[in-house]
Enzyme design. Structure first.
Site, PDB file in Angstrom:
ATOM      1  N   ARG A 154       0.876  -1.182   0.000  1.00 52.13           N
ATOM      2  CA  ARG A 154       0.000   0.000   0.000  1.00 52.13           C
ATOM      3  C   ARG A 154       0.907   1.224   0.000  1.00 52.13           C
ATOM      4  O   ARG A 154       1.636   1.447   0.957  1.00 52.13           O
ATOM      5  CB  ARG A 154      -0.896  -0.059   1.241  1.00 52.13           C
ATOM      6  CG  ARG A 154      -1.354   1.264   1.764  1.00 52.13           C
ATOM      7  CD  ARG A 154      -2.439   1.137   2.779  1.00 52.13           C
ATOM      8  NE  ARG A 154      -2.067   0.543   4.055  1.00 52.13           N
ATOM      9  CZ  ARG A 154      -1.327   1.124   4.991  1.00 52.13           C
ATOM     10  NH1 ARG A 154      -0.808   2.320   4.792  1.00 52.13           N
ATOM     11  NH2 ARG A 154      -1.085   0.502   6.131  1.00 52.13           N
TER      12      ARG A 154
ATOM     13  N   HIS B 115      -2.961   4.184   5.440  1.00 53.38           N
ATOM     14  CA  HIS B 115      -4.050   3.202   5.538  1.00 53.38           C
ATOM     15  C   HIS B 115      -5.379   3.828   5.094  1.00 53.38           C
ATOM     16  O   HIS B 115      -6.111   3.289   4.276  1.00 53.38           O
ATOM     17  CB  HIS B 115      -4.152   2.689   6.981  1.00 53.38           C
ATOM     18  CG  HIS B 115      -5.378   1.882   7.234  1.00 53.38           C
ATOM     19  ND1 HIS B 115      -5.543   0.622   6.746  1.00 53.38           N
ATOM     20  CD2 HIS B 115      -6.513   2.175   7.920  1.00 53.38           C
ATOM     21  CE1 HIS B 115      -6.734   0.156   7.110  1.00 53.38           C
ATOM     22  NE2 HIS B 115      -7.335   1.088   7.822  1.00 53.38           N
TER      23      HIS B 115
ATOM     24  N   TYR C 104       5.006   4.504  11.234  1.00 56.74           N
ATOM     25  CA  TYR C 104       5.376   3.092  11.377  1.00 56.74           C
ATOM     26  C   TYR C 104       6.091   2.504  10.156  1.00 56.74           C
ATOM     27  O   TYR C 104       6.382   1.322  10.146  1.00 56.74           O
ATOM     28  CB  TYR C 104       4.141   2.235  11.740  1.00 56.74           C
ATOM     29  CG  TYR C 104       2.966   2.381  10.794  1.00 56.74           C
ATOM     30  CD1 TYR C 104       2.883   1.621   9.636  1.00 56.74           C
ATOM     31  CD2 TYR C 104       1.940   3.294  11.058  1.00 56.74           C
ATOM     32  CE1 TYR C 104       1.820   1.756   8.758  1.00 56.74           C
ATOM     33  CE2 TYR C 104       0.870   3.448  10.188  1.00 56.74           C
ATOM     34  CZ  TYR C 104       0.816   2.676   9.042  1.00 56.74           C
ATOM     35  OH  TYR C 104      -0.238   2.816   8.166  1.00 56.74           O
TER      36      TYR C 104
HETATM   37  C1  LIG Z   1     -14.039  -6.491  12.450  1.00 53.33           C
HETATM   38  C2  LIG Z   1     -13.207  -5.265  12.362  1.00 53.33           C
HETATM   39  N1  LIG Z   1     -12.187  -5.085  13.243  1.00 53.33           N
HETATM   40  C3  LIG Z   1     -11.407  -3.986  13.161  1.00 53.33           C
HETATM   41  C4  LIG Z   1     -11.639  -3.035  12.217  1.00 53.33           C
HETATM   42  C5  LIG Z   1     -10.753  -1.790  12.119  1.00 53.33           C
HETATM   43  N2  LIG Z   1      -9.878  -1.934  10.931  1.00 53.33           N
HETATM   44  C6  LIG Z   1     -10.194  -1.339   9.774  1.00 53.33           C
HETATM   45  S1  LIG Z   1      -9.098  -1.709   8.570  1.00 53.33           S
HETATM   46  C7  LIG Z   1      -8.185  -2.666   9.596  1.00 53.33           C
HETATM   47  C8  LIG Z   1      -6.947  -3.349   9.087  1.00 53.33           C
HETATM   48  C9  LIG Z   1      -7.210  -4.241   7.948  1.00 53.33           C
HETATM   49  O1  LIG Z   1      -6.011  -4.731   7.413  1.00 53.33           O
HETATM   50  P1  LIG Z   1      -5.973  -5.647   6.161  1.00 53.33           P
HETATM   51  O2  LIG Z   1      -7.003  -6.707   6.271  1.00 53.33           O
HETATM   52  O3  LIG Z   1      -4.571  -6.083   5.968  1.00 53.33           O
HETATM   53  O4  LIG Z   1      -6.439  -4.704   4.959  1.00 53.33           O
HETATM   54  P2  LIG Z   1      -5.743  -3.367   4.425  1.00 53.33           P
HETATM   55  O5  LIG Z   1      -6.240  -2.241   5.273  1.00 53.33           O
HETATM   56  O6  LIG Z   1      -4.275  -3.542   4.523  1.00 53.33           O
HETATM   57  O7  LIG Z   1      -6.224  -3.223   3.031  1.00 53.33           O
HETATM   58  C10 LIG Z   1      -8.743  -2.695  10.875  1.00 53.33           C
HETATM   59  C11 LIG Z   1      -8.176  -3.446  11.997  1.00 53.33           C
HETATM   60  C12 LIG Z   1     -12.723  -3.229  11.339  1.00 53.33           C
HETATM   61  N3  LIG Z   1     -13.026  -2.369  10.374  1.00 53.33           N
HETATM   62  N4  LIG Z   1     -13.468  -4.363  11.421  1.00 53.33           N
END
Ligand SMILES: Cc1ncc(C[n+]2csc(CCOP(=O)(O)OP(=O)(O)O)c2C)c(N)n1
Length: 364
Positions: free
Chosen positions: A257, A261, A270
């Site tokens: 990415r 985020h 980070y």
């Molecule tokens: C069930 C749930 N827990 C926590 C969150 C908060 N949250 C949003 S994005 C994220 C990280 C997701 O990481 P990843 O699956 O690697 O996807 P990326 O953001 O890297 O595309 C978190 C913890 C959420 N949206 N839903």
């Protein structure tokens, strides 16, 4: 009984094109020049959409936005492989995937502007709306695929998720069910190295995400996620295998990415600048452009025309988004359940009363 090895496994890695050009011509999927240019156009359009979304967020015209910059090859390669009866199950970073599907961009802006009409998918698109809860869409994708199988349809589902989602129970439940019932599901993990600030190394002790499929009884492969040809090849093969009744596949797209985020994050806290610069050299859009130039089917004039076209399309979408009549507050409650549960109905009635009172006050 002497000790013996009863299971062994290996994980394939596929890379068709690297930063220097075609790395393995034997693996090149069958695509015409016209199709390759179409993929490139979609990638440039998706980038223009993304650049504009970040600006709209800064101007307060949309809310928190999740950029897909750097992941265009995963999303466009994956969607380009879909057959007309296949279904897309996105996570929350899949704007490029929606754009590849031909989804109207003004509705994507509406979605990120907090307008529920942006989450209502027109009937002609085989896609579910954006899924903000991490990992829940995996179960929906497997359930839908199972229904396809029971109805003997020759189609499949593709579900996008991140490396972070693989720590959710939903991921394991979905993978297990898909393995046991051989559902026609393609699991496309965009391993972009981070789940917000959590690096991949803290997400799992496994060497690859791809190998998790083996524990559930099906194939997992890792591909270069910054190479649209690798992703397209893996996704087409997996979708074909799925729709022919040969079960699911997990594709780990190894990518990065490039942006924060979301607009609510500061990735500098980070990640090192050096790391980001290293990945910028692998930019999937530049990589494909170099390929087109090498094939002598691209020029600076065509590039300029394409960028102008993409920017115009985006500006038109912004105008359409801004011209949408104001959303009705009731929309917030409308699209979740077929029959609205009592608690939601009470909240809706409360809001309606409140809005009516405000209107009365305003009108004196
Ligand atoms: C069930 C749930 N827990 C926590 C969150 C908060 N949250 C949003 S994005 C994220 C990280 C997701 O990481 P990843 O699956 O690697 O996807 P990326 O953001 O890297 O595309 C978190 C913890 C959420 N949206 N839903």
């Amino acid at each position: 009984m002497p000790e013996k090895t009863i299971a062994e496994f290996s994980v394939k890695y596929v890379q068709v094109m690297d930063e220097k050009g075609i790395a393995d011509a034997k693996l090149m999927p069958r695509l015409s020049d016209k199709q390759i240019i179409e993929m490139y156009r979609l990638m440039v359009l998706a980038k223009a959409f993304d650049d504009k979304a970040l600006k709209l967020q800064r101007q307060g015209k949309i809310g928190t936005y999740a950029s897909h910059r750097g992941q265009e090859a995963c999303q466009i390669g994956g969607v380009y492989a879909l057959g007309k009866n296949d279904w897309l199950f996105p996570a929350f970073r899949e704007n490029a995937a929606f754009i590849a599907l031909g989804f109207p961009m003004h509705l994507l802006y509406a979605y990120w502007g907090g307008d529920e009409r942006g989450a209502k998918i027109p009937k002609e698109f085989n896609a579910l709306p954006t899924s903000i809860p991490v990992g829940t869409q995996l179960l929906h994708a497997v359930g839908t695929a199972w229904a396809m199988k029971l109805k003997k349809k020759k189609s499949a589902t593709i579900v996008f998720f991140g490396d972070g989602a693989t720590s959710e129970g939903d991921f394991h439940e979905a993978m297990n069910f898909a393995g046991v019932f051989k559902t026609p599901t393609v699991f496309l993990c965009q391993n972009n190295q981070y789940a917000i600030s959590v690096p991949r190394s803290q997400q799992t002790a496994a060497e690859t995400i791809a190998q998790k499929a083996i524990a559930y009884g099906f194939e997992g492969i890792q591909v270069d996620g910054n190479d649209v040809f690798s992703v397209y090849r893996a996704a087409s093969e997996a979708l074909k295998k799925a729709s022919m009744g040969n079960g699911p596949t997990l594709i780990e797209c190894f990518t990065y990415r490039l942006s924060d985020h979301t607009t609510a994050d500061d990735a500098k806290r980070y990640r090192t600048e050096k790391e980001v610069l290293e990945w910028k050299k692998k930019d999937p859009i530049e990589r494909l452009r170099k390929h087109l130039e090498g094939k002598k089917i691209w020029s600076s004039r065509k590039e300029k025309e394409l960028i102008d076209w993409a920017n115009e399309k985006v500006e038109k979408a912004v105008k359409e988004f801004e011209a949408m009549p104001a959303p009705v507050p009731d929309d917030m409650f409308q699209y979740l359940f077929a029959a609205m549960p009592r608690r939601l109905r009470e909240q809706r009635d409360y809001l309606e009363k409140y809005v009516n009172e405000l209107r009365r006050e305003k009108n004196g």
